[in-house]
Design an enzyme around this catalytic site. Structure first.
Site, PDB file in Angstrom:
ATOM      1  N   SER A  37      36.136  40.086  42.202  1.00 24.51           N
ATOM      2  CA  SER A  37      36.377  39.389  43.461  1.00 24.51           C
ATOM      3  C   SER A  37      36.861  40.399  44.473  1.00 24.51           C
ATOM      4  O   SER A  37      37.414  41.435  44.096  1.00 24.51           O
ATOM      5  CB  SER A  37      37.443  38.312  43.255  1.00 24.51           C
ATOM      6  OG  SER A  37      37.867  37.772  44.497  1.00 24.51           O
ATOM      7  N   TYR A  50      45.564  34.860  40.230  1.00 19.12           N
ATOM      8  CA  TYR A  50      44.135  35.152  40.401  1.00 19.12           C
ATOM      9  C   TYR A  50      43.935  36.627  40.752  1.00 19.12           C
ATOM     10  O   TYR A  50      43.077  37.302  40.186  1.00 19.12           O
ATOM     11  CB  TYR A  50      43.546  34.250  41.492  1.00 19.12           C
ATOM     12  CG  TYR A  50      42.059  34.419  41.681  1.00 19.12           C
ATOM     13  CD1 TYR A  50      41.165  33.797  40.819  1.00 19.12           C
ATOM     14  CD2 TYR A  50      41.550  35.197  42.716  1.00 19.12           C
ATOM     15  CE1 TYR A  50      39.790  33.959  40.983  1.00 19.12           C
ATOM     16  CE2 TYR A  50      40.182  35.349  42.884  1.00 19.12           C
ATOM     17  CZ  TYR A  50      39.311  34.723  42.019  1.00 19.12           C
ATOM     18  OH  TYR A  50      37.963  34.886  42.174  1.00 19.12           O
TER      19      TYR A  50
END
Length: 190
Positions: A37, A50
């Site tokens: 990501s 995350y």
């Protein structure tokens, strides 16, 4: 609990799958393609579990790339920005759950106005997120099939900007993030 759950799926799951199939990939002189990501390259408020998991995916992939190079195996990371996925779409509910389950000592650091500002920023962020998910699948396809795949695929204009900003000194990059992707800052309570 949140950290454990997210790290188990996003990081340890990636590592486990890669290790389970590595023998076959080495025999085929194939490729490993991991989904990271843009948040594996930068920080974000209220997303630390995350962020940690995606930083881990990038670290694992970079190490694996060096380890596997002598065997003819290449390793690639797909680093999407914000796309209109369930994860991004549910970020407001995730934030509300996080706040609802905070212990009182942590919750006491933030006033209701700040929480409302965060919720508004998440709504705006979803509105700005990219709806063309095929950009991500195209990057995956290129990583798998191209004769000269990239080590990193930064997908989306926001991911590209994060990549550039990450090259700056940390204080300057933090300032840039606050201007490009504004997120409210908590005010110390008295």
């Amino acid at each position: 609990k949140d950290y454990e759950k997210v790290i188990n799926v996003n990081l340890l799951g990636v590592i486990d799958v890669a290790i389970q199939f590595l023998g076959l990939v080495i025999k085929a002189k194939g490729r490993v393609v991991n989904i990271a990501s843009m948040l594996g390259r930068r920080h974000d408020a209220f997303a630390s579990s995350y962020v940690v998991s995606k930083f881990g995916v990038i670290g694992f992939s970079d190490s694996l790339r060096i380890e596997m190079r002598p065997f003819g195996v290449s390793v690639h990371n797909i680093c999407p920005g914000f796309f209109q996925t369930t994860l991004v779409g549910n970020s407001l509910d995730t934030c509300r759950n996080l706040v609802a389950n905070m212990d009182e000592e942590v919750k006491s650091r933030y006033d209701d106005e700040y929480i409302k500002e965060v919720e508004e920023a998440l709504k705006i962020g979803y509105g700005l997120s990219n709806s063309n998910i095929s950009l991500v699948t195209d990057a995956i396809q290129d990583a798998l099939l191209s004769s000269r795949p990239k080590h990193y695929y930064f997908v989306g204009i926001d991911a590209f900007l994060v990549r550039l900003i990450a090259l700056l000194p940390i204080d300057l990059s933090d300032w840039c993030y606050s201007k490009v992707l504004p997120f409210p800052s908590p005010k110390p309570l008295e």
